[in-house]
Structures are given as C-alpha cells and as structure tokens.
Write a protein that holds these residues in place. Structure first.
Motif, PDB file in Angstrom:
ATOM      1  N   VAL A 170      -1.613   3.788   0.285  1.00  0.00           N
ATOM      2  CA  VAL A 170      -2.847   4.379   0.199  1.00  0.00           C
ATOM      3  C   VAL A 170      -2.230   4.847   1.528  1.00  0.00           C
ATOM      4  O   VAL A 170      -3.497   6.148   1.391  1.00  0.00           O
ATOM      5  CB  VAL A 170      -4.177   3.223   0.223  1.00  0.00           C
ATOM      6  N   GLN A 171      -2.042   4.702   2.596  1.00  0.00           N
ATOM      7  CA  GLN A 171      -2.627   5.166   4.010  1.00  0.00           C
ATOM      8  C   GLN A 171      -1.705   6.354   3.602  1.00  0.00           C
ATOM      9  O   GLN A 171      -2.362   7.621   5.109  1.00  0.00           O
ATOM     10  CB  GLN A 171      -1.905   4.380   5.073  1.00  0.00           C
ATOM     11  N   GLN A 172      -1.341   7.184   3.338  1.00  0.00           N
ATOM     12  CA  GLN A 172      -0.053   7.923   3.279  1.00  0.00           C
ATOM     13  C   GLN A 172      -0.935   9.353   2.071  1.00  0.00           C
ATOM     14  O   GLN A 172      -0.466  10.633   2.335  1.00  0.00           O
ATOM     15  CB  GLN A 172       1.261   7.915   2.390  1.00  0.00           C
ATOM     16  N   ASN A 173      -1.666   8.208   1.704  1.00  0.00           N
ATOM     17  CA  ASN A 173      -2.484   9.655   0.457  1.00  0.00           C
ATOM     18  C   ASN A 173      -3.841   9.574   0.889  1.00  0.00           C
ATOM     19  O   ASN A 173      -4.845   9.639   0.487  1.00  0.00           O
ATOM     20  CB  ASN A 173      -2.809   8.602  -0.731  1.00  0.00           C
ATOM     21  N   THR A 174      -3.857  11.212   1.798  1.00  0.00           N
ATOM     22  CA  THR A 174      -5.071  11.783   2.313  1.00  0.00           C
ATOM     23  C   THR A 174      -5.679  12.736   0.646  1.00  0.00           C
ATOM     24  O   THR A 174      -6.814  13.274   1.466  1.00  0.00           O
ATOM     25  CB  THR A 174      -4.869  12.688   3.325  1.00  0.00           C
ATOM     26  N   SER A 175      -5.081  12.717   0.110  1.00  0.00           N
ATOM     27  CA  SER A 175      -5.612  13.837  -0.650  1.00  0.00           C
ATOM     28  C   SER A 175      -6.738  13.172  -1.361  1.00  0.00           C
ATOM     29  O   SER A 175      -6.614  12.155  -2.003  1.00  0.00           O
ATOM     30  CB  SER A 175      -4.575  14.692  -2.068  1.00  0.00           C
ATOM     31  N   ASN A 176      -7.787  13.664  -2.383  1.00  0.00           N
ATOM     32  CA  ASN A 176      -8.400  13.382  -3.240  1.00  0.00           C
ATOM     33  C   ASN A 176      -8.312  14.052  -4.542  1.00  0.00           C
ATOM     34  O   ASN A 176      -9.182  14.112  -5.579  1.00  0.00           O
ATOM     35  CB  ASN A 176      -9.876  13.949  -2.540  1.00  0.00           C
ATOM     36  N   LYS A 177      -6.977  14.996  -5.135  1.00  0.00           N
ATOM     37  CA  LYS A 177      -6.902  15.412  -5.547  1.00  0.00           C
ATOM     38  C   LYS A 177      -6.841  14.857  -7.063  1.00  0.00           C
ATOM     39  O   LYS A 177      -5.754  13.595  -6.566  1.00  0.00           O
ATOM     40  CB  LYS A 177      -5.695  16.448  -5.318  1.00  0.00           C
ATOM     41  N   SER A 178      -7.209  15.508  -8.090  1.00  0.00           N
ATOM     42  CA  SER A 178      -7.692  14.338  -9.029  1.00  0.00           C
ATOM     43  C   SER A 178      -6.106  14.297 -10.357  1.00  0.00           C
ATOM     44  O   SER A 178      -5.160  15.736  -9.991  1.00  0.00           O
ATOM     45  CB  SER A 178      -8.747  14.626 -10.003  1.00  0.00           C
ATOM     46  N   GLY A 179      -4.786  12.885 -10.384  1.00  0.00           N
ATOM     47  CA  GLY A 179      -4.324  12.552 -10.088  1.00  0.00           C
ATOM     48  C   GLY A 179      -3.379  12.657  -9.663  1.00  0.00           C
ATOM     49  O   GLY A 179      -2.140  12.974  -9.921  1.00  0.00           O
ATOM     50  N   SER A 180      -3.356  12.891  -8.389  1.00  0.00           N
ATOM     51  CA  SER A 180      -1.842  12.673  -7.398  1.00  0.00           C
ATOM     52  C   SER A 180      -1.682  11.098  -7.392  1.00  0.00           C
ATOM     53  O   SER A 180      -2.642  10.751  -8.181  1.00  0.00           O
ATOM     54  CB  SER A 180      -2.432  12.525  -5.778  1.00  0.00           C
ATOM     55  N   ILE A 181      -0.285  11.016  -7.649  1.00  0.00           N
ATOM     56  CA  ILE A 181       0.467   9.489  -7.968  1.00  0.00           C
ATOM     57  C   ILE A 181       1.100   9.185  -6.248  1.00  0.00           C
ATOM     58  O   ILE A 181       1.562  10.420  -5.991  1.00  0.00           O
ATOM     59  CB  ILE A 181       1.575   9.883  -9.034  1.00  0.00           C
ATOM     60  N   ILE A 182       0.999   8.260  -5.907  1.00  0.00           N
ATOM     61  CA  ILE A 182       2.061   7.810  -5.130  1.00  0.00           C
ATOM     62  C   ILE A 182       2.625   6.530  -5.129  1.00  0.00           C
ATOM     63  O   ILE A 182       2.230   5.520  -5.807  1.00  0.00           O
ATOM     64  CB  ILE A 182       1.052   7.970  -4.001  1.00  0.00           C
ATOM     65  N   PHE A 183       3.858   5.869  -5.159  1.00  0.00           N
ATOM     66  CA  PHE A 183       4.662   4.889  -5.568  1.00  0.00           C
ATOM     67  C   PHE A 183       4.896   3.987  -4.092  1.00  0.00           C
ATOM     68  O   PHE A 183       5.063   4.657  -2.820  1.00  0.00           O
ATOM     69  CB  PHE A 183       5.923   5.474  -6.068  1.00  0.00           C
ATOM     70  N   ALA A 184       4.770   3.081  -4.282  1.00  0.00           N
ATOM     71  CA  ALA A 184       5.060   2.160  -3.300  1.00  0.00           C
ATOM     72  C   ALA A 184       6.336   2.045  -2.969  1.00  0.00           C
ATOM     73  O   ALA A 184       6.822   1.797  -1.197  1.00  0.00           O
ATOM     74  CB  ALA A 184       4.120   0.424  -3.602  1.00  0.00           C
ATOM     75  N   GLU A 185       7.267   2.408  -4.068  1.00  0.00           N
ATOM     76  CA  GLU A 185       8.783   1.787  -3.477  1.00  0.00           C
ATOM     77  C   GLU A 185       9.549   3.276  -2.053  1.00  0.00           C
ATOM     78  O   GLU A 185      10.406   2.737  -1.502  1.00  0.00           O
ATOM     79  CB  GLU A 185       9.669   2.173  -4.480  1.00  0.00           C
ATOM     80  N   ASP A 186       8.746   4.305  -2.421  1.00  0.00           N
ATOM     81  CA  ASP A 186       8.327   5.114  -1.768  1.00  0.00           C
ATOM     82  C   ASP A 186       8.079   4.666  -0.248  1.00  0.00           C
ATOM     83  O   ASP A 186       8.477   5.795   0.881  1.00  0.00           O
ATOM     84  CB  ASP A 186       8.506   6.435  -1.687  1.00  0.00           C
TER      85      ASP A 186
END
Length: 286
Positions: A170-186
C-alpha cells in the motif's frame, strides 16, 4: 462425544465474544473477523468450525484482496450502509459464490478472497477481473476504489499473514485512481523488511546502510541500478554519466561491501534489500 463437542463450541464462543471487535455479529461477519485476526489456538479452532458451518472450505487456494473505499473527495468512506451495498454488488459478481469470501474489514476496507479452481491464479485474468470490479463499483456508487492483492492463503493462519503482507505494498500505491491494482508479490522485499525485527536488520545491514549515508553518490548509483534492474547502460543514462563511471562506482560497492550484484544473484538480492532498507526504514535523507 457430542456433549463434549457442544461444550467446546460453547467455551470457544464465550472466548471469542470477549475478544470480538463487534457485538452481535452474524456468523459470517464473525467468521471474517476471526479469520484475519485469530490470535490463539481456540480462535483458530472456532474459525474452522464457523467455516464448516458456512460451507467454506479453508483448504482451498485463495488470494487476499483488500479494496480501499474512498468517497469522491478522496476521504475514507464512513457510510456503513453504502459499504454493505458495495459488498452486495461484489457478491453478485463473484465467480465462485459458494467459496469466494467477501466482507467488511474495519473502516472503509472490504476484503475479497477469490478462490482459485486450479493450483494458481492467472495474474492477467485476475487483474482484469479486479479492474472490472473496481470500475463497476466506481460507476455504480460515488466512490473511489483501489485494490491491493496479498499473498496466497491455504490455511487459517495464512489469511492473517497474507493480510499483513499488504501494508508494505500500500505504501507503494500513492494514487487514488479508481481501479488501480497493486500486488504484494511485486514488493516482497518491502514485506520482508516489515516482518524481520529491526534489531536483526541493523545487525546484518547496518554497516552497509551507514556506508550509503556517508556516500550519497554511491546511494544514488545504487538507487538507479535497482530501478533499472542492474542494467549499466540504463543506469548511466538515468544518472547522466558515462558507463565507466557507473562501473567504477560498482567496483567501490564490491570492494567495501563485498557484493557483486551484476554477476551474483544472491548479491543482487542483498543489494536490493540494503537499498530498500535504507530508503524506507531509516526515515532519513541519504
């Protein structure tokens, strides 16, 4: 035997009631609460019993996905009625309605655990499904939805572990853009740095981090190397220096830290670990 089991369930129910964060929960809401926050053997047993009662097989492969829900102004959504409306909409789109898990997990967070019919998920397919789901929610309700995907879970204890893998991403996800996906495996290095005690990290990485603090040019070079997957030419381009300059600095790292990130995979991982620790855990300008 039946009497003994009944007494055990009754005892577990009292134990859970004392620790539950919500009073008068339905079996399903209580199951969600216990699944991710079970803290004792009795809680784990009770969670398994609840799963059996609900017809949920906890031995199946699932991914733990957290949907962060915000209003259109970017603030965490606090409207419980709207949150439960979102959950109902998610349920209608679940591919395996009997085995997918979905529920409210604290304020403005919905947990969604899709079940994999095979031994693994197709990342592309999963990402498309989650993006479509987030888009549907954002188009149907006045919300912004971002999704973080944790690690695999195939046991009661692994659900909590997977949930704990998500804050690092989540710390890597600074965007509030709806639909953004970020994976822990990355971001597994970030996860490792979260679960390893700081005293252990300081013991093994402290000297290297101190060296980077004292040599900001080397840190800058290391940062560029990590960002460019250890490619010398791309690193030189980013730093706007000659490739020989990059090679000279890498040789400095070899000499001081006894690491060869260009030719040793284990050393490459150590360099990434050192850089990430210096960047995210010291909270200092280097």
């Amino acid at each position: 035997m039946v009497d003994s089991l009944a007494k055990m369930v009754g005892s577990l129910q009292k134990d859970v009631d004392k620790s539950s964060r919500y009073a008068f929960q339905s079996d399903y809401a209580l199951f969600i609460d216990q699944l991710f926050y079970a803290s004792s053997a009795s809680h784990i047993t009770y969670t398994s019993l609840l799963a059996t009662k609900l017809g949920i097989d906890l031995s199946l492969n699932r991914l733990v996905c957290l949907l962060y829900i915000k209003d259109r102004e970017g603030m965490p959504l606090a409207d419980s009625r709207l949150l439960y409306a979102l959950i109902r909409t998610i349920r209608t789109r679940m591919t395996n309605k009997n085995q997918d898990i979905v529920g409210l997990l604290g304020t403005s967070r919905i947990v969604y655990c899709p079940y994999a019919e095979t031994d693994f998920f197709s990342r592309e397919k999963l990402e498309n499904q989650l993006q479509a789901l987030a888009a549907t929610l954002a188009n149907t309700y006045p919300v912004i939805v971002s999704v973080s995907v944790g690690l695999y879970a195939q046991h009661v204890l692994e659900y909590g572990q997977s949930l704990r893998s998500i804050p690092a991403v989540v710390q890597q996800n600074t965007s509030n853009k709806s639909g953004s996906i970020i994976f822990a495996e990355d971001h597994l290095v970030d996860y490792l740095l979260q679960i390893i005690p700081k005293s252990v990290l300081d013991h093994f990485l402290g000297y290297a981090v101190h060296y980077l603090q004292e040599n900001p040019v080397v840190y800058e070079t290391l940062q560029a190397l990590v960002c460019n997957d250890m490619d010398i030419y791309s690193t030189a381009t980013q730093l706007q220096v000659h490739r020989n300059t990059v090679i000279f600095r890498i040789n400095q790292i070899k000499e001081v830290l006894s690491l060869n990130p260009l030719h040793q995979d284990s050393d490459r991982f150590k360099v990434i670990l050192i850089y990430t620790y210096a960047r995210t855990h010291l909270n200092k300008e280097i």
